[in-house]
Write a protein that holds these residues in place. Structure first.
Motif, PDB file in Angstrom:
ATOM      1  N   VAL A  71       4.015   3.536  -2.723  1.00 57.92           N
ATOM      2  CA  VAL A  71       5.026   3.402  -4.017  1.00 57.92           C
ATOM      3  C   VAL A  71       6.133   2.851  -3.483  1.00 57.92           C
ATOM      4  N   VAL A 114      -1.636   6.818   2.062  1.00 53.77           N
ATOM      5  CA  VAL A 114      -2.988   7.048   2.257  1.00 53.77           C
ATOM      6  C   VAL A 114      -3.101   6.831   3.908  1.00 53.77           C
ATOM      7  N   GLY A 134       1.259   7.596  -8.336  1.00 53.94           N
ATOM      8  CA  GLY A 134       1.517   6.374  -7.971  1.00 53.94           C
ATOM      9  C   GLY A 134       0.257   6.260  -6.758  1.00 53.94           C
ATOM     10  N   ILE A 135      -0.337   4.956  -6.947  1.00 57.44           N
ATOM     11  CA  ILE A 135      -1.825   4.780  -6.259  1.00 57.44           C
ATOM     12  C   ILE A 135      -1.479   3.535  -5.099  1.00 57.44           C
ATOM     13  N   ALA A 136      -2.090   3.686  -4.199  1.00 56.54           N
ATOM     14  CA  ALA A 136      -2.318   2.581  -2.928  1.00 56.54           C
ATOM     15  C   ALA A 136      -3.013   1.584  -3.149  1.00 56.54           C
ATOM     16  N   GLU A 137      -2.562   0.836  -4.232  1.00 51.84           N
ATOM     17  CA  GLU A 137      -3.575  -0.487  -4.680  1.00 51.84           C
ATOM     18  C   GLU A 137      -2.608  -1.796  -4.424  1.00 51.84           C
ATOM     19  N   MET A 184       0.984  -1.226  -0.044  1.00 56.21           N
ATOM     20  CA  MET A 184       0.000  -0.053   0.022  1.00 56.21           C
ATOM     21  C   MET A 184       0.754   1.157  -0.042  1.00 56.21           C
ATOM     22  N   LYS A 201      -9.022   6.077  -6.076  1.00 53.45           N
ATOM     23  CA  LYS A 201      -7.725   5.506  -5.686  1.00 53.45           C
ATOM     24  C   LYS A 201      -6.886   6.447  -4.777  1.00 53.45           C
ATOM     25  N   GLY A 202      -6.569   5.654  -3.763  1.00 57.03           N
ATOM     26  CA  GLY A 202      -5.528   6.739  -2.663  1.00 57.03           C
ATOM     27  C   GLY A 202      -4.295   6.854  -3.608  1.00 57.03           C
ATOM     28  N   ILE A 203      -3.904   8.320  -3.622  1.00 56.36           N
ATOM     29  CA  ILE A 203      -2.592   8.346  -4.409  1.00 56.36           C
ATOM     30  C   ILE A 203      -1.521   8.929  -3.325  1.00 56.36           C
ATOM     31  N   ALA A 204      -0.405   8.705  -3.753  1.00 56.65           N
ATOM     32  CA  ALA A 204       1.021   8.957  -3.162  1.00 56.65           C
ATOM     33  C   ALA A 204       1.293  10.311  -3.384  1.00 56.65           C
ATOM     34  N   GLU A 205       0.237  11.450  -3.264  1.00 58.09           N
ATOM     35  CA  GLU A 205       0.710  12.926  -3.641  1.00 58.09           C
ATOM     36  C   GLU A 205       0.753  13.750  -2.499  1.00 58.09           C
ATOM     37  N   LEU A 211      -7.622  10.045  -5.819  1.00 56.63           N
ATOM     38  CA  LEU A 211      -8.137  10.530  -7.226  1.00 56.63           C
ATOM     39  C   LEU A 211      -9.480   9.975  -7.428  1.00 56.63           C
TER      40      LEU A 211
END
Lengths: 323, 323
Positions: free
Chosen positions: A3, B3, A29-32, A1, B28-32, B40
């Motif tokens: 990147v 997240v 980058g997504i937490a998937e 979860m 989607k949870g993003i790493a930003e 997003l």
């Protein structure tokens, strides 16, 4: 979860230029998924998920996982379709990692599954089982009976009684012996998803829109896959059994792929095994993941309680299903 | 870069129903961003970034940050536009956190900025400074001279000589005294971004497409904002100064908002201050972030070396800029 592998714009643009996917518009980058690095990539032509496989995935299994997704996606199963580059390759390298681009699926996971979600799930699961029948590659289930025993044998897990629950080790040892003694030898089998939790199923407007995360897929009994879903979809948050959901799941499965007498008889035992599988990996993760890690640990006790529930079940009728 | 607050589908759908944004398609949870939780969100009408403010952001600053984004976005600056709900509210609550939806910007960050990127940046930065002039709210810079001193005074940072570099504490102490003695009193000032690193600037097809992350914005000297960019955009990975980039940045800025004599004379000193600002916060983060945390720590020494560079600069001409 998280990147794990950072990819800069130059590297990504050079990578995308090897495909016929248009120009890069954005990437995040997504937490998937817990095991891999995933980017949501938007190009002028489409949206994709770019996955970089971190060390937890065995590279030699990738042709099975990717081949399976492509096989299913081209057999009317709504799952991510691996994208071929201009030379026809699917499995590539980016940032020093095996890398694959797949199509993006709309939809989102349901946190509190209801009857109609379970019905859609049952039909989709049977659909995977049927569509996978002419898939040519196979992969043994490394998290079956032998795998559970291997986890239990790890010396570092001896602290589970202290760290998780007094007496847990003996409970697991006894159950494992019972399962080994009684595990069925000969049920209809083929490719199973083996991890079809609500996280891995997308819905859109109350209809199932996609199935993801095939990285535990393997060859095993079809009914074992159904037992995994029974555990993952048919218990409430307070761990009471939701018979309405179970009946919907089993009936919808049965309509697409009828269950034979042996499968139905074995289901309570398979459900105990399916509970054991997640109990074992959760015990293992609980002990090996530091308390303050950003990765969330799943509660092992949840699966101990599901195991206890199935130990009391005498026949599939008690799940609310009659054939 | 993770997240922190999980939002389930029911909560998100109920939240989105308060807006006129269409039906949820995916999220989607993003790493930003390091400080907040970001999703997003795709709906049938558009794409959005949903931000949940974690504890690191002071809630009382949110009206400034959000008002500024809306002010700039409606004054031809390409930055996220906060979305109003059906009642006209921007700042809301989700998952127990202050929450805001903003429009999604296409584009991606450049890892190795070239001359033309810096020229676009200079024009955009001057554009922010001009557009911000009639913005009515103000916010003091908490990471100015006083803020740097406060960080230095933290007892736990005394280990920096041992943990980061011998003699570092005395170097910082001496420089801080010099900056306090010589800091300009009266330069053109207004709203500044104060964190316009390459991460926070998106490009598309080689042109600047958006500016994000206004959560350090405040009122300060315009030329100080330019000095921050000089540090963030005009050094190579090996920390050699890229005069071509600096000239492009300063010239393009000057074309949109001409720099006066005092600003030009102060620039080397402001660049020392801008280096000090990031040196201080990186030293602080280095010491307070565990080595094995998933959040990556930025190297403080990078900014010590940039500080050293500017200490040798006598006039703005040495940056390659002549007026």
């Amino acid at each position: 979860m998280a990147v794990y592998t950072k990819i800069d714009d130059d590297a990504l643009r050079a990578f995308l230029a090897q495909y016929d996917v248009g120009e890069l518009l954005s990437y995040k980058g997504i937490a998937e998924g817990v095991q891999n690095t995933n980017y949501l990539v938007r190009t002028s032509k489409n949206q994709f998920i770019l996955t970089l496989y971190e060390k937890l995935v065995d590279e030699k299994d990738l042709p099975f996982f990717l081949g399976l997704m492509e096989h299913l996606a081209t057999h009317d199963i709504s799952c991510p379709l691996p994208v071929h580059d201009k030379k026809g390759n699917v499995l590539k390298v980016l940032g020093g990692r095996p890398a694959v681009m797949v199509t993006f699926l709309d939809g989102f996971s349901i946190s509190k599954p209801k009857r109609h979600h379970c019905a859609d799930l049952g039909a989709a699961l049977a659909g995977i089982h049927l569509a996978g029948q002419d898939f040519k590659i196979s992969r043994a289930n490394t998290l079956g009976l032998e795998g559970w025993q291997e986890i239990l044998d790890r010396p570092e897990l001896r602290i589970m009684d202290k760290e998780i629950k007094p007496g847990l080790f003996a409970i697991i040892e006894t159950e494992l012996a019972f399962l080994r003694e009684n595990w069925p030898q000969d049920l209809p089998s083929g490719v199973v998803h083996a991890d079809l939790f609500p996280d891995n199923v997308f819905f859109l407007g109350d209809h199932l829109s996609g199935l993801i995360d095939f990285y535990f897929a393997c060859n095993d009994f079809f009914a074992y896959d159904l037992a995994i879903c029974l555990n993952a979809w048919c218990f409430e948050n307070d761990l009471s059994f939701n018979m309405t959901n179970a009946r919907a799941l089993l009936s919808a499965y049965e309509k697409t792929r009828p269950l034979n007498k042996d499968e139905l008889a074995a289901l309570p035992l398979l459900a105990r095994g399916a509970a054991m599988r997640f109990l074992m990996t959760r015990v293992n993760d609980w002990i090996s993941t530091p308390e303050d890690a950003l990765v969330s640990r799943h509660d092992p006790i949840e699966y101990l309680r599901k195991l206890r529930f199935h130990q009391q079940i005498k026949s599939v009728n008690e799940y609310g299903f009659e054939k």
